[in-house]
Design an enzyme around this catalytic site. Structure first.
Site, PDB file in Angstrom:
ATOM      1  N   SER A 174       0.863  -1.179   0.000  1.00 41.61           N
ATOM      2  CA  SER A 174       0.000   0.000   0.000  1.00 41.61           C
ATOM      3  C   SER A 174       0.899   1.227   0.000  1.00 41.61           C
ATOM      4  O   SER A 174       2.054   1.155   0.451  1.00 41.61           O
ATOM      5  CB  SER A 174      -0.867   0.008   1.265  1.00 41.61           C
TER       6      SER A 174
ATOM      7  N   TYR B  59      -2.724  -0.855  10.462  1.00 38.87           N
ATOM      8  CA  TYR B  59      -2.635  -1.088   9.012  1.00 38.87           C
ATOM      9  C   TYR B  59      -1.305  -0.559   8.443  1.00 38.87           C
ATOM     10  O   TYR B  59      -0.590  -1.265   7.724  1.00 38.87           O
ATOM     11  CB  TYR B  59      -3.818  -0.408   8.320  1.00 38.87           C
TER      12      TYR B  59
HETATM   13  P1  NAD Z   1     -11.313  -6.151  -0.332  1.00 34.82           P
HETATM   14  O1  NAD Z   1     -11.872  -6.023   1.036  1.00 34.82           O
HETATM   15  O2  NAD Z   1     -12.201  -5.990  -1.510  1.00 34.82           O
HETATM   16  O3  NAD Z   1     -10.527  -7.513  -0.492  1.00 34.82           O
HETATM   17  C1  NAD Z   1      -9.767  -8.093   0.535  1.00 34.82           C
HETATM   18  C2  NAD Z   1      -9.808  -9.589   0.360  1.00 34.82           C
HETATM   19  O4  NAD Z   1      -9.000 -10.220   1.382  1.00 34.82           O
HETATM   20  C3  NAD Z   1     -11.237 -10.136   0.519  1.00 34.82           C
HETATM   21  O5  NAD Z   1     -11.434 -11.136  -0.454  1.00 34.82           O
HETATM   22  C4  NAD Z   1     -11.199 -10.740   1.916  1.00 34.82           C
HETATM   23  O6  NAD Z   1     -12.136 -11.784   2.100  1.00 34.82           O
HETATM   24  C5  NAD Z   1      -9.781 -11.271   1.921  1.00 34.82           C
HETATM   25  N1  NAD Z   1      -9.326 -11.655   3.261  1.00 34.82           N
HETATM   26  C6  NAD Z   1      -9.427 -10.940   4.402  1.00 34.82           C
HETATM   27  N2  NAD Z   1      -8.932 -11.671   5.425  1.00 34.82           N
HETATM   28  C7  NAD Z   1      -8.524 -12.852   4.904  1.00 34.82           C
HETATM   29  C8  NAD Z   1      -7.943 -14.021   5.450  1.00 34.82           C
HETATM   30  N3  NAD Z   1      -7.675 -14.114   6.760  1.00 34.82           N
HETATM   31  N4  NAD Z   1      -7.644 -15.049   4.624  1.00 34.82           N
HETATM   32  C9  NAD Z   1      -7.909 -14.980   3.299  1.00 34.82           C
HETATM   33  N5  NAD Z   1      -8.471 -13.899   2.731  1.00 34.82           N
HETATM   34  C10 NAD Z   1      -8.771 -12.849   3.529  1.00 34.82           C
HETATM   35  O7  NAD Z   1     -10.148  -5.044  -0.381  1.00 34.82           O
HETATM   36  P2  NAD Z   1      -9.065  -4.714  -1.516  1.00 34.82           P
HETATM   37  O8  NAD Z   1      -9.022  -3.253  -1.615  1.00 34.82           O
HETATM   38  O9  NAD Z   1      -9.278  -5.518  -2.734  1.00 34.82           O
HETATM   39  O10 NAD Z   1      -7.723  -5.169  -0.772  1.00 34.82           O
HETATM   40  C11 NAD Z   1      -6.815  -6.101  -1.306  1.00 34.82           C
HETATM   41  C12 NAD Z   1      -5.405  -5.740  -0.856  1.00 34.82           C
HETATM   42  O11 NAD Z   1      -5.043  -4.475  -1.411  1.00 34.82           O
HETATM   43  C13 NAD Z   1      -5.211  -5.605   0.653  1.00 34.82           C
HETATM   44  O12 NAD Z   1      -3.961  -6.174   1.023  1.00 34.82           O
HETATM   45  C14 NAD Z   1      -5.200  -4.116   0.859  1.00 34.82           C
HETATM   46  O13 NAD Z   1      -4.464  -3.743   2.012  1.00 34.82           O
HETATM   47  C15 NAD Z   1      -4.512  -3.654  -0.409  1.00 34.82           C
HETATM   48  N6  NAD Z   1      -4.731  -2.241  -0.726  1.00 34.82           N
HETATM   49  C16 NAD Z   1      -5.958  -1.780  -1.119  1.00 34.82           C
HETATM   50  C17 NAD Z   1      -6.103  -0.434  -1.418  1.00 34.82           C
HETATM   51  C18 NAD Z   1      -7.401   0.171  -1.880  1.00 34.82           C
HETATM   52  O14 NAD Z   1      -7.465   1.382  -2.049  1.00 34.82           O
HETATM   53  N7  NAD Z   1      -8.445  -0.608  -2.101  1.00 34.82           N
HETATM   54  C19 NAD Z   1      -5.016   0.435  -1.300  1.00 34.82           C
HETATM   55  C20 NAD Z   1      -3.802  -0.071  -0.885  1.00 34.82           C
HETATM   56  C21 NAD Z   1      -3.666  -1.416  -0.613  1.00 34.82           C
END
Ligand code: NAD
Length: 264
Positions: free
Chosen positions: A149, A162
């Site tokens: 991130s 986080y």
């Molecule tokens: P999201 O909530 O749509 O997806 C997260 C996924 O992780 C979901 O499928 C959830 O079920 C899964 N998950 C959570 N705990 C879990 C576990 N214990 N075991 C297996 N799966 C698990 O959110 P996203 O935005 O798609 O996030 C995905 C990644 O991207 C994360 O690591 C997040 O930190 C990172 N990220 C997202 C953003 C953003 O703006 N959306 C920005 C920076 C980083």
């Protein structure tokens, strides 16, 4: 581009993981769609991947549980023969002002975002080392893409757990990259900025929140999951064979100190 390669994407039934699993499938990879809850969504992702002619399977596992991660990789090797690409994507937020943050909130985020990536990377690496390079498949013995991130760099008030998990992830990724490069394993990270997914709905849902967010993005657009998925496909492919231990920021310029565009 990834024909014949076997990929595992964690947290692949939502947001960035979902888009990434689909993009890897479109690029020719066979894909394991991991989920912890929401099997139906995972199955829809797998169906889309098979529609491109590739193989896909859905595996339930909590990435923070050692036994479940070991079993997931064992099963993948049994079903698919091996693993070539790990996208350690699963992650979550449990936000709170610092003095109100419970130990449970702190621990949960570190368990999933940091320990989860450690466990998946360790088990995938064992298989990369066992198999070694298969030149017809890829120049590397394996590729790991850690989903980080911009908050591995930008401190984030109200999200100490986080930001700490992503800061730790950067050092884990770079250390693994250094340790495993001689064995031809490439470890890199993608650091998304603000991407429209369920994890940050409150930041883009209302016009006011959207306007606030856009001020932080020089490119003046909120990212789509596909923006991140495309970066992961690139990093996983041999086109980027010499990219080792790098974080690719995919953030519309969020890490360029946008406040200094007019101030300073
Ligand atoms: P999201 O909530 O749509 O997806 C997260 C996924 O992780 C979901 O499928 C959830 O079920 C899964 N998950 C959570 N705990 C879990 C576990 N214990 N075991 C297996 N799966 C698990 O959110 P996203 O935005 O798609 O996030 C995905 C990644 O991207 C994360 O690591 C997040 O930190 C990172 N990220 C997202 C953003 C953003 O703006 N959306 C920005 C920076 C980083």
């Amino acid at each position: 581009m990834l024909k014949g390669q076997k990929a595992l994407v964690t947290g692949a039934n939502s947001g960035i993981g979902k888009a990434t699993a689909i993009a890897l499938g479109r690029a020719g990879a066979d894909v394991v769609v991991n989920y912890v809850a929401g099997r139906e969504d995972a199955e829809k992702v797998a169906e889309e991947i098979t529609s491109f002619g590739g193989r896909a399977a859905v595996y339930e596992a909590d990435v923070s549980d050692e036994d479940q991660v070991v079993a997931m990789l064992d099963r993948m090797i049994q079903d698919f023969g091996t693993i070539d690409i790990l996208v350690a994507n699963a992650g979550l937020q449990r936000d709170a002002p610092f003095t109100e943050m419970t130990l449970a909130q702190w621990q949960k985020v570190l368990d999933v975002n940091l320990t989860g990536q450690f466990l998946c990377a360790r088990e995938a690496t064992k298989e990369f080392l066992r198999r070694g390079v298969v030149p017809e498949v890829s120049s590397a013995a394996g590729k790991i893409v850690c989903m980080s991130s911009v908050h591995q760099l930008i401190p984030w008030a109200g999200h100490a757990n986080y930001a700490t998990s992503k800061g730790g992830l950067q050092m884990m990724m770079e250390t693994l990259a250094q340790e495993l490069a001689p064995q031809k394993i490439r470890v890199n990270a993608v650091a998304p900025g603000a991407i429209k997914t369920p994890i940050n709905r409150s930041a883009w849902e209302t016009p006011e929140a959207r306007a606030d967010l856009l001020r932080l993005i020089p490119y003046r657009r909120i990212g789509d999951p596909e923006d991140i998925a495309n970066a992961v496909v690139g990093l996983s492919s041999d086109l980027m064979d010499y990219v080792v231990g790098t974080t690719l920021y995919v953030d519309g310029g969020m890490t360029l100190f946008p406040g200094f565009a007019t101030g300073g």
